[in-house]
Design an enzyme around this catalytic site. Structure first.
Site, PDB file in Angstrom:
ATOM      1  N   SER A 187       0.839  -1.188   0.000  1.00 15.00           N
ATOM      2  CA  SER A 187       0.000   0.000   0.000  1.00 15.00           C
ATOM      3  C   SER A 187       0.885   1.253   0.000  1.00 15.00           C
ATOM      4  O   SER A 187       1.834   1.327  -0.772  1.00 15.00           O
ATOM      5  CB  SER A 187      -0.887  -0.079   1.242  1.00 15.00           C
ATOM      6  OG  SER A 187      -1.958   0.763   1.126  1.00 15.00           O
ATOM      7  N   ASP A 439      -8.494  -5.629  -5.993  1.00 14.59           N
ATOM      8  CA  ASP A 439      -8.193  -4.512  -5.111  1.00 14.59           C
ATOM      9  C   ASP A 439      -8.457  -3.191  -5.828  1.00 14.59           C
ATOM     10  O   ASP A 439      -7.882  -2.936  -6.882  1.00 14.59           O
ATOM     11  CB  ASP A 439      -6.706  -4.611  -4.723  1.00 14.59           C
ATOM     12  CG  ASP A 439      -6.222  -3.429  -3.917  1.00 14.59           C
ATOM     13  OD1 ASP A 439      -7.056  -2.666  -3.402  1.00 14.59           O
ATOM     14  OD2 ASP A 439      -4.985  -3.294  -3.807  1.00 14.59           O
ATOM     15  N   HIS A 464      -5.823  -6.681  -1.895  1.00 19.32           N
ATOM     16  CA  HIS A 464      -4.800  -5.719  -1.458  1.00 19.32           C
ATOM     17  C   HIS A 464      -3.606  -6.402  -0.774  1.00 19.32           C
ATOM     18  O   HIS A 464      -3.756  -7.047   0.239  1.00 19.32           O
ATOM     19  CB  HIS A 464      -5.457  -4.719  -0.519  1.00 19.32           C
ATOM     20  CG  HIS A 464      -4.741  -3.427  -0.406  1.00 19.32           C
ATOM     21  ND1 HIS A 464      -4.335  -2.703  -1.489  1.00 19.32           N
ATOM     22  CD2 HIS A 464      -4.355  -2.715   0.672  1.00 19.32           C
ATOM     23  CE1 HIS A 464      -3.739  -1.597  -1.089  1.00 19.32           C
ATOM     24  NE2 HIS A 464      -3.732  -1.582   0.220  1.00 19.32           N
TER      25      HIS A 464
END
Ligand code: NAG
Ligand code: NAG
Ligand code: NAG
Ligand code: NAG
Ligand code: NAG
Ligand code: NAG
Length: 510
Positions: A187, A439, A464
């Site tokens: 991320s 995601d 994710h």
């Protein structure tokens, strides 16, 4: 239970007359990984790593007296698997911490613990400044977050400089100057890992950047992609599921506007007595759909709340349940239960709960300065109410809250992003960009190979940063394949490094 109303919802429900600070909550809605009980077992984090602190400089980029102030930066270290520095030059794996408590990220990055024995690697997890225990201005969050003058030192550029400074100092202390460093992150942490490799090639030989939406800036990728992917996740499960959710926003508005309507909503959704509004309810539902899409993992997981395997499918099952007939609210309640009440412990749902157990609050500042990730657009087909992306909403929010203006073009200016395929082809090397196409952040990711050593790994079924999670015995084959491929690539970087190191005296006479 915490409710994560994110900046990305700022514009989701544009009919809202006022956007209160309450509607804007923490987080890169992404740092979503979960502590995996299987590997951690009865172990607490403290058996996985040791906590240390490093005296870090406040401002790396100018020489005003205040810049020389320092703060205590936390890092976690595990040398159980390490082959040693000195003549061994065993590698160092570094997690470039993102916007939260570093222990939470460490406990959720099983991939590093599982691959360390293979490479005899030292593990290092560095906390991002202004998060967890790494607070400038005397270590107190209240003081560090006091105002724009104190928050001004919170930026990605400063964070990367912290990481370089700490890594080099630690290598010196360990007499491991020539140990190769590989950086990892998911991320925002994945963006930091990729940028670290590009900016500090003399410190890291390679980066695994998982679910890092480095192209989601400055209209490089579409501001509609994020919600389009969520829409697709639900729609591909069932057309009815998509339609029920899509129609529900209007039905909630209509009900909220009727006399006694809020009480109907409260009863339908088992909302606690303290607080309810139509906007808050919509934000609460939207958060559930978004996080469920992001964490649509193939095995049961536990992030904010425990979730079943493939939770989007479970939500749609609740919505499609024939027992709920035509009752939209009953259907949505069933879906919300999957996200907010999978354990069955919730007695009522608290829309006013703004607790922040992982300390993600600083993201609001980052999202108001440089992290202008464009995710708020909704097409006519969106599962959310249609609206055009509006930079102005962000601008107004940030002006009101911090009296500063966002700099939406700074990240691409500083790190590059426009024409990335052309630019990095000739300049970069040794980065893996992993993305799972379920995601929503994958819309801003690097999805094609840039060169032989700038590799995109794309998993159609992935969510994710699923690759970084602890493995389980139920993992599907595609996920095992992804991780094996990542290990092979990292192994290649290291062999290459050791070959160069063995010959470096030829070139540099040292
Ligand atoms: C910001 O907060 C710090 C710490 O509380 C304080 O010393 C300073 O005066 C404040 N600055 C402004 C501009 O309010
Ligand atoms: C390296 O050692 C010095 C002296 O003991 C210490 O102050 C410093 O914090 C150490 N660096 C790291 C990264 O731990
Ligand atoms: C992106 O495109 C939109 C619509 O064309 C425009 O309004 C906006 O200013 C552009 N840039 C950013 C950073 O949002
Ligand atoms: C549901 O609605 C449809 C059309 O709106 C109607 O034909 C049907 O009878 C309704 N079913 C129930 C169980 O109310
Ligand atoms: C949570 O789930 C349990 C078990 O299914 C149920 O009894 C309880 O009413 C649910 N809580 C809420 C707030 O709906
Ligand atoms: C978005 O912009 C387009 C083109 O300007 C316009 O046709 C459309 O109605 C807008 N949609 C919304 C929801 O405002």
């Amino acid at each position: 239970m915490a409710i994560w109303l994110l900046l990305l919802f700022l514009h989701l429900f544009s009919s809202s007359a006022v956007t209160t600070a309450k509607n804007i909550r923490h987080g890169f809605p992404s740092s979503i990984v979960q502590p995996e009980q299987r590997i951690l077992g009865s172990k607490t984090g403290h058996e996985l790593y040791e906590e240390k602190f490093f005296t870090q400089i406040l401002d790396h980029f100018n020489y005003n007296p205040q810049s020389y102030e320092t703060f205590q930066q936390r890092y976690l270290i595990n040398d159980n698997y390490w082959g040693g520095g000195a003549d061994k030059n065993a590698p160092i794996f570094v997690y470039t911490g993102n916007e939260g408590d570093i222990e939470w990220f460490a406990q959720n990055t099983g991939f590093m613990f599982e691959t360390a024995p293979i490479f005899k690697a030292l593990l290092l997890f560095i906390e991002h400044r202004y998060y967890g225990k790494s607070m400038p201005f005397g270590g107190s969050k209240e003081r560090a977050y006091a105002n724009s003058s104190t928050l001004g030192y919170l930026s990605a550029t400063q964070a990367l400089a912290d990481y370089a400074t700490l890594i080099l100092d630690l290598k010196k202390n360990l007499t491991a100057i020539d140990s190769p460093v590989v950086v990892f992150g998911g991320s925002y942490g994945g963006m930091l890992a990729a940028w670290f490799r590009l900016k500090y090639p003399h410190v890291a030989v390679g980066a695994l950047a998982s679910s890092a939406p480095i192209l989601n800036f400055d209209n490089i990728t579409s501001p509609f992609s994020f919600n389009n992917i969520i829409t697709h996740d639900f729609r591909s499960e069932s057309e009815n599921c998509y339609k029920v959710i899509k129609r529900s926003w209007q039905e909630i508005d209509d009900t909220a506007a009727k006399p006694g309507g809020l009480e109907i909503l409260r009863k339908s959704f088992r909302i606690c007595k303290n607080y309810i509004s139509g906007e808050a309810l919509k934000g609460w539902l939207g958060t559930a759909y978004t996080y469920t899409a992001m964490t649509d993992y193939p095995t049961p997981t536990n992030f904010l709340a425990p979730l079943p395997a493939y939770p989007v499918k479970q939500m749609c099952k609740a919505i499609d349940d024939p027992k709920t007939g035509n009752n939209t609210f009953e259907k949505l309640y069933g879906a919300a239960n999957v996200y907010y009440n999978y354990t069955g412990d919730a007695t009522c749902f608290d829309l006013a709960d703004d607790s922040d157990p992982h300390g993600l609050g600083g993201w609001t500042w980052q999202a108001c300065t440089e992290m202008i990730l464009l995710t708020d657009g909704n097409t006519e087909d969106s599962i959310f109410p249609p609206n055009n992306y509006s930079y102005n909403d962000r601008f107004v929010f940030c002006k009101d809250n911090y009296n500063i203006e966002p700099r939406p073009t700074w990240i691409p200016t500083q790190f590059g992003a426009h024409n990335i395929y052309r630019v990095l082809k000739r300049f970069g090397s040794n980065i893996i960009f992993f993305n799972g196409l379920r995601d929503p952040w994958s819309g801003g990711g690097v999805l094609k190979d840039i060169s032989k050593s700038l590799v995109a790994i794309v998993a159609k079924e992935g969510a994710h940063h699923v690759d970084l999670r602890f493995s389980t015995s139920e993992d599907p084959k595609w996920l095992e394949d992804v991780r094996n491929r990542e290990v092979r690539i990292i192994s290649k970087w290291l062999s290459q490094y050791y070959r160069t190191l063995a010959h470096s005296s030829d070139y540099y006479n040292n």
